[in-house]
Write a protein that holds these residues in place. Sequence first.
Motif, short mmCIF file in Angstrom:
data_model
loop_
_atom_site.label_atom_id
_atom_site.label_comp_id
_atom_site.label_asym_id
_atom_site.label_seq_id
_atom_site.Cartn_x
_atom_site.Cartn_y
_atom_site.Cartn_z
N VAL A 6 55.23 43.50 23.84
CA VAL A 6 55.40 42.08 23.50
C VAL A 6 56.07 41.93 22.14
O VAL A 6 57.01 41.15 21.97
N TRP A 7 55.58 42.69 21.15
CA TRP A 7 56.18 42.59 19.81
C TRP A 7 57.65 43.05 19.83
O TRP A 7 58.48 42.52 19.10
N GLN A 8 57.95 44.01 20.67
CA GLN A 8 59.34 44.47 20.77
C GLN A 8 60.25 43.34 21.25
O GLN A 8 61.34 43.13 20.73
N VAL A 9 59.78 42.59 22.25
CA VAL A 9 60.56 41.45 22.74
C VAL A 9 60.68 40.39 21.65
O VAL A 9 61.76 39.81 21.45
N ILE A 10 59.59 40.11 20.94
CA ILE A 10 59.63 39.13 19.85
C ILE A 10 60.67 39.52 18.82
O ILE A 10 61.48 38.69 18.38
N THR A 110 52.77 33.84 19.87
CA THR A 110 53.98 34.08 19.09
C THR A 110 55.16 34.36 20.01
O THR A 110 56.28 33.88 19.77
N LEU A 111 54.92 35.10 21.09
CA LEU A 111 55.95 35.35 22.09
C LEU A 111 56.42 34.04 22.71
O LEU A 111 57.64 33.79 22.81
N SER A 112 55.49 33.21 23.15
CA SER A 112 55.85 31.93 23.76
C SER A 112 56.67 31.08 22.82
O SER A 112 57.65 30.43 23.22
N ASP A 113 56.28 31.07 21.56
CA ASP A 113 56.97 30.26 20.55
C ASP A 113 58.44 30.64 20.46
O ASP A 113 59.32 29.77 20.51
N ILE A 114 58.73 31.92 20.32
CA ILE A 114 60.11 32.34 20.14
C ILE A 114 60.89 32.23 21.45
O ILE A 114 62.07 31.82 21.45
N GLU A 134 60.19 39.45 32.53
CA GLU A 134 58.83 39.98 32.40
C GLU A 134 58.09 39.30 31.24
O GLU A 134 56.92 38.93 31.35
N ALA A 135 58.80 39.11 30.12
CA ALA A 135 58.19 38.42 28.98
C ALA A 135 57.91 36.97 29.31
O ALA A 135 56.88 36.40 28.91
N ALA A 136 58.82 36.33 30.05
CA ALA A 136 58.61 34.94 30.46
C ALA A 136 57.37 34.82 31.34
O ALA A 136 56.63 33.83 31.25
N ALA A 137 57.13 35.82 32.20
CA ALA A 137 55.94 35.81 33.05
C ALA A 137 54.66 35.90 32.23
O ALA A 137 53.68 35.20 32.49
N VAL A 138 54.66 36.76 31.21
CA VAL A 138 53.50 36.87 30.32
C VAL A 138 53.23 35.53 29.64
O VAL A 138 52.09 35.06 29.55
N SER A 139 54.29 34.90 29.17
CA SER A 139 54.16 33.63 28.47
C SER A 139 53.66 32.53 29.40
O SER A 139 52.76 31.76 29.05
N THR A 188 59.95 25.01 32.69
CA THR A 188 59.30 23.90 33.39
C THR A 188 57.82 23.82 33.01
O THR A 188 57.30 22.73 32.73
N CYS A 189 57.14 24.96 32.97
CA CYS A 189 55.73 24.98 32.58
C CYS A 189 55.55 24.47 31.15
O CYS A 189 54.50 23.90 30.81
N ALA A 190 56.57 24.68 30.31
CA ALA A 190 56.51 24.23 28.93
C ALA A 190 56.98 22.78 28.77
O ALA A 190 57.12 22.31 27.64
N GLY A 191 57.21 22.10 29.90
CA GLY A 191 57.55 20.69 29.85
C GLY A 191 59.01 20.39 29.56
O GLY A 191 59.34 19.31 29.10
N ARG A 192 59.90 21.34 29.90
CA ARG A 192 61.35 21.13 29.70
C ARG A 192 61.99 20.83 31.05
O ARG A 192 62.31 21.75 31.82
N PRO A 193 62.21 19.56 31.40
CA PRO A 193 62.77 19.21 32.71
C PRO A 193 64.17 19.74 32.94
O PRO A 193 64.65 19.73 34.07
#
Length: 213
Positions: A6-10, A110-114, A134-139, A188-193
Amino acid sequence: MDEQAVWQVIDEQRRSLALLLDKLTDEQWRHPSLCAGWTVRDVAAHLTLQQLGLADLLSTMAHWRGSMDRTIAHMARRRAAARSTGQLIAEIRDLAGSHRPTLGVTHVETLSDILIHAQDIAVPLGLPHDLPAEAAAVSATRLFTMRWPPPLPSKRRVTGFHLSATDIAWSHGTGPQVHGPMRALLLTCAGRPVALGELSGPGVPALTAALRR
């Protein structure tokens, strides 16, 4: 993904976003982001605030604006006004390799934020910015399961649908089916239409109406 992955992706997202920001014009820095009422500059400034300790959080509370969302927006705009464009880019780039989240959150927040805020910047500017599936799935999983910090308001709107990715083995929920790329599902889950046009399935009309209420 384990914590190290996760930190590597961040780190990769921070470096690549800094490269994208390096190329923006003054007009693009002033462009509205996907965050309502936030400019690209405001979002970039917010992303420099990912390692807040106790003293920083106490300072934030001193600028309380009646809700966490309004306070966060206020702090981002103060930061945006106080820093030059070069300073904001340098601070985002310098965060790469520093694996300390803000007090009270985990590496997954922190991952979701970035991930999400990088898209908030890139998408309205029409610029490509990779969002690993894969990172999007974790988030996305974390957005549905988190209790603290409080979940995004969009969580209520996307609950009650069966979401499934077409590019990775991920699904969540029960109800009318909605399919699409993991990137589009996370936004979409984060409310971005803005990502709704990339989705398909019988649940899309109801999901669209829920997000646009």
